[in-house]
Design an enzyme around this catalytic site. Sequence first.
Site, PDB file in Angstrom:
ATOM      1  CG  ASP A   7       2.134  37.163 -10.975  1.00  0.00           C
ATOM      2  OD1 ASP A   7       1.418  37.769 -10.139  1.00  0.00           O
ATOM      3  OD2 ASP A   7       3.052  36.399 -10.629  1.00  0.00           O
ATOM      4  CB  VAL A   8      -1.967  41.563 -10.426  1.00  0.00           C
ATOM      5  CG1 VAL A   8      -2.949  41.514 -11.586  1.00  0.00           C
ATOM      6  CG2 VAL A   8      -2.387  40.649  -9.291  1.00  0.00           C
ATOM      7  CE1 TYR A  99     -12.169  37.941  -2.175  1.00  0.00           C
ATOM      8  CE2 TYR A  99     -14.045  38.546  -0.810  1.00  0.00           C
ATOM      9  CZ  TYR A  99     -13.446  38.455  -2.058  1.00  0.00           C
ATOM     10  OH  TYR A  99     -14.123  38.884  -3.172  1.00  0.00           O
ATOM     11  CE  LYS A 103     -11.504  41.375  -3.500  1.00  0.00           C
ATOM     12  NZ  LYS A 103     -11.275  41.872  -4.869  1.00  0.00           N
ATOM     13  CB  THR A 134     -17.738  34.380  -9.817  1.00  0.00           C
ATOM     14  OG1 THR A 134     -17.274  34.232  -8.463  1.00  0.00           O
ATOM     15  CG2 THR A 134     -18.399  35.729 -10.002  1.00  0.00           C
TER      16      THR A 134
END
Length: 172
Positions: A7-8, A99, A103, A134
């Site tokens: 878990d980052v 998002y 980013k 993906t």
Amino acid sequence: ACLMPCDVTDEAEVERMFERAQARFGRIAGLVQSAGIGAEIPFLDTPTRTFRQVLEVNLVGAFVVARTAARRMAAQGGGAIVNIASASGLVGNAGRSAYGASKGGLVTLTKVMAVELAEAGIRVNAVAPGAIETPLVATMHSPATRASLLERIPQRRYGTPHQVASVIATLL
């Protein structure tokens, strides 16, 4: 190479993961930051909870992992870090407030890291792919989004993970 899920967003878990990696390999030479989540929700409809969650994984998590890796790399004489950003972090895309913000933040974080970590022998780069086929994209891109993107992509197809991986391998 070795994949070690963690878990980052959990600093203690990230630290344990790097301890295991160093115990196994002895040296952390490279890091590819690919953890990421997203949502395709219009700006006015984006819940604050969702916005925070995306930032926590995509930006704060990347910071935690990179800082942990860079400390170890600096002690070892250097290394390389590649952050997976996104074209959505460079241009505004409808439905991508969380998002895109995460980013875009990662792009700036990469630049800061590159400047600050160069003296320690650590190269830091980002790759900012456009539409890549993906599992995350399959769930994020609506048929309308997919059609709109394909109209603007000269090859009329999404890129592949292999294409992105070859660029990352070069940067490492």
